[in-house]
Write an enzyme that holds these catalytic residues in place. Structure first.
Site, mmCIF file in Angstrom:
data_model
loop_
_atom_site.group_PDB
_atom_site.id
_atom_site.type_symbol
_atom_site.label_atom_id
_atom_site.label_comp_id
_atom_site.label_asym_id
_atom_site.label_seq_id
_atom_site.Cartn_x
_atom_site.Cartn_y
_atom_site.Cartn_z
ATOM 1 C CB SER A 27 -0.859 0.021 1.269
ATOM 2 O OG SER A 27 -1.465 1.294 1.433
ATOM 3 C CE1 TYR B 271 -3.982 -2.122 5.183
ATOM 4 C CE2 TYR B 271 -3.070 0.015 4.574
ATOM 5 C CZ TYR B 271 -3.705 -1.152 4.231
ATOM 6 O OH TYR B 271 -4.051 -1.386 2.914
HETATM 7 N N1 LIG Z 1 -8.809 -0.881 -1.008
HETATM 8 C C1 LIG Z 1 -7.759 -0.057 -0.962
HETATM 9 O O1 LIG Z 1 -7.917 1.163 -1.139
HETATM 10 C C2 LIG Z 1 -6.370 -0.592 -0.751
HETATM 11 C C3 LIG Z 1 -5.302 0.308 -0.854
HETATM 12 C C4 LIG Z 1 -4.009 -0.164 -0.684
HETATM 13 C C5 LIG Z 1 -3.792 -1.498 -0.418
HETATM 14 N N2 LIG Z 1 -4.852 -2.349 -0.316
HETATM 15 C C6 LIG Z 1 -4.556 -3.756 -0.006
HETATM 16 O O2 LIG Z 1 -5.136 -4.588 -0.994
HETATM 17 C C7 LIG Z 1 -5.479 -5.844 -0.417
HETATM 18 C C8 LIG Z 1 -6.945 -6.123 -0.691
HETATM 19 O O3 LIG Z 1 -7.716 -5.069 -0.131
HETATM 20 P P1 LIG Z 1 -9.293 -4.948 -0.425
HETATM 21 O O4 LIG Z 1 -9.627 -3.513 -0.299
HETATM 22 O O5 LIG Z 1 -9.650 -5.670 -1.670
HETATM 23 O O6 LIG Z 1 -9.886 -5.718 0.869
HETATM 24 P P2 LIG Z 1 -11.327 -6.328 1.142
HETATM 25 O O7 LIG Z 1 -12.298 -5.886 0.108
HETATM 26 O O8 LIG Z 1 -11.608 -6.017 2.564
HETATM 27 O O9 LIG Z 1 -11.086 -7.931 0.968
HETATM 28 C C9 LIG Z 1 -10.215 -8.583 1.816
HETATM 29 C C10 LIG Z 1 -10.096 -10.039 1.414
HETATM 30 O O10 LIG Z 1 -9.126 -10.670 2.271
HETATM 31 C C11 LIG Z 1 -9.697 -11.830 2.862
HETATM 32 N N3 LIG Z 1 -9.075 -12.049 4.184
HETATM 33 C C12 LIG Z 1 -9.053 -11.220 5.251
HETATM 34 N N4 LIG Z 1 -8.386 -11.776 6.270
HETATM 35 C C13 LIG Z 1 -7.958 -12.993 5.827
HETATM 36 C C14 LIG Z 1 -7.231 -14.061 6.415
HETATM 37 N N5 LIG Z 1 -6.767 -13.993 7.690
HETATM 38 N N6 LIG Z 1 -6.988 -15.176 5.674
HETATM 39 C C15 LIG Z 1 -7.449 -15.257 4.401
HETATM 40 N N7 LIG Z 1 -8.148 -14.284 3.787
HETATM 41 C C16 LIG Z 1 -8.423 -13.167 4.494
HETATM 42 C C17 LIG Z 1 -11.205 -11.548 2.918
HETATM 43 O O11 LIG Z 1 -11.938 -12.763 3.029
HETATM 44 P P3 LIG Z 1 -13.427 -12.774 3.734
HETATM 45 O O12 LIG Z 1 -14.312 -11.895 2.902
HETATM 46 O O13 LIG Z 1 -13.830 -14.212 3.705
HETATM 47 O O14 LIG Z 1 -13.223 -12.226 5.115
HETATM 48 C C18 LIG Z 1 -11.381 -10.831 1.566
HETATM 49 O O15 LIG Z 1 -11.433 -11.783 0.524
HETATM 50 C C19 LIG Z 1 -5.156 -5.734 1.081
HETATM 51 O O16 LIG Z 1 -3.859 -6.281 1.325
HETATM 52 C C20 LIG Z 1 -5.142 -4.237 1.309
HETATM 53 O O17 LIG Z 1 -4.349 -3.868 2.408
HETATM 54 C C21 LIG Z 1 -6.141 -1.927 -0.466
#
Ligand SMILES: NC(=O)c1ccc[n+]([C@@H]2O[C@H](COP(=O)([O-])OP(=O)(O)OC[C@H]3O[C@@H](n4cnc5c(N)ncnc54)[C@H](OP(=O)(O)O)[C@@H]3O)[C@@H](O)[C@H]2O)c1
Length: 248
Positions: A145, A158
Site C-alpha cells: 500500500s 497497517y
Molecule cells: N482498497 C484499498 O484502497 C487498498 C489500498 C491499498 C492497499 N490495499 C490492499 O489490498 C489488499 C486487498 O484489499 P481490499 O480492499 O480488496 O480488501 P477487502 O475488500 O476487505 O477484501 C479482503 C479479502 O481478504 C480476505 N481475508 C481477510 N483476512 C484474511 C485471512 N486472515 N486469511 C485469508 N483471507 C483473508 C477476505 O476474506 P473474507 O471476505 O472471507 O473475510 C477478503 O477476501 C489488502 O492487502 C489491502 O491492504 C487496499
C-alpha cells in the site's frame, strides 16, 4: 497478458482487489486457486462469475483458509498442487485494517493486523518457495500500500505491516533471483472496495489524488497480471505504485 497454463494462488480472492485479480488472471488463461477467511457465499459468487466466461479461460477453485496460520498456508499450497499440479504464481493480497490513533490502539489490534498483513505473506511465501526453487521458476506479487511508503495517521499497525512487505519483497527478490523467481510489490492508493467504502471526507481525499478519483480494483489487477507474466521477465524487487499519483 498471456498466462495460459500457469497456476496461481491468490489470497483473499472473494472481494475487492483480490476478486479482480482472480477474474483477470483467469481471463488471461491461468488456473487459479483463491482463498478467503469467512464468506462461503462470496466465494460461490466468484466461482459463478467464472462460469460465465465461457471457454478458453482458466479454471477456478476456492479454498477457505486463514493466512495467519502457517499450517493452513501449507494446506493451501498442497490443495493447489492437488488440483493443478504445481504453483507458478503467488499473489499475497489478503489484508485487513483496524484503524485507530496509537493512543487508543489495543495491542490486539496491532497484532491482528501484523499477523494478517505481514506474517500471512511470510506464511504463504515460505509455503511455496522450496517448490519454486526446485523447479527454478516462480513469481510472487505482494500487495502492499502507499501507506507503507508514506506512512498514514491512525494506521501505525497497517502502515508498519505494509512497509514490512516492502522489506520482505526486496530481500526475497535478492535471495531467490538466482533461482529464476521474481518477487515484486504493488502499492495501491485509494481503491474502490469494502475497505474504503466508509472513509470519511472522501471529497478531500480525492483532491489529494492527481488523477482526481479513487482507483478501480481492475487497475490493480492488470498490473498484477503484467508482473506475473513473462513480459515482466527482467523486473524483480520493485514496488509499483497504482495510486493515481497520490504518493508522487
Ligand atoms: N482498497 C484499498 O484502497 C487498498 C489500498 C491499498 C492497499 N490495499 C490492499 O489490498 C489488499 C486487498 O484489499 P481490499 O480492499 O480488496 O480488501 P477487502 O475488500 O476487505 O477484501 C479482503 C479479502 O481478504 C480476505 N481475508 C481477510 N483476512 C484474511 C485471512 N486472515 N486469511 C485469508 N483471507 C483473508 C477476505 O476474506 P473474507 O471476505 O472471507 O473475510 C477478503 O477476501 C489488502 O492487502 C489491502 O491492504 C487496499
Amino acid at each position: 497478458m498471456d498466462l495460459k497454463g500457469k497456476v496461481a494462488i491468490i489470497t483473499g480472492g472473494t472481494r475487492g482487489i483480490g476478486r479482480a485479480i482472480v477474474l483477470e488472471l483467469i481471463r488471461d488463461g491461468a488456473n487459479v486457486l483463491f482463498t478467503y477467511l469467512s464468506s462461503d457465499e462470496s466465494a460461490a459468487t466468484v466461482l459463478g462469475l467464472v462460469t460465465e466466461f465461457g471457454e478458453g479461460v482458466g479454471q477456478a477453485r476456492a479454498f477457505k483458509a486463514d493466512v495467519r496460520d502457517y499450517n493452513e498456508a501449507k494446506r493451501v499450497v498442497g490443495e493447489a498442487i492437488n488440483n493443478f499440479g504445481t504453483v507458478d504464481i503467488l499473489v499475497n493480497n489478503a489484508g485487513i485494517t483496524r484503524d485507530k490513533a496509537l493512543m487508543m490502539m489495543e495491542p490486539s489490534e496491532w497484532q491482528e493486523v501484523l499477523d494478517t498483513n505481514l506474517t500471512g505473506y511470510f506464511n504463504m511465501a515460505k509455503s511455496c518457495i522450496v517448490m519454486m526453487m526446485k523447479k527454478k521458476s516462480g513469481n510472487i506479487v505482494n500487495i502492499s500500500s502507499v501507506a507503507g511508503i508514506t506512512g498514514s495517521a491512525r494506521q501505525v499497525n497497517y502502515s508498519s505491516a505494509k512497509a514490512g512487505i516492502l522489506g520482505l519483497t526486496k530481500s526475497l527478490a535478492k535471495e531467490v533471483g538466482p533461482y529464476n523467481i521474481r518477487v515484486n510489490a504493488i502499492a495501491p492508493g485509494y481503491i474502490e472496495t469494502d475497505m474504503t467504502k466508509d472513509l470519511k471526507r472522501r471529497d478531500e481525499l480525492e483532491k489529494l489524488i492527481p488523477s482526481g478519483r479513487f482507483g478501480d480494483a481492475k487497475e490493480v489487477a492488470k498490473t498484477v497480471a503484467f508482473l506475473a507474466s513473462d513480459d515482466a521477465g527482467y523486473i524483480t524487487g520493485q514496488v509499483i505504485k497504482v495510486d493515481g499519483g497520490l504518493a508522487i
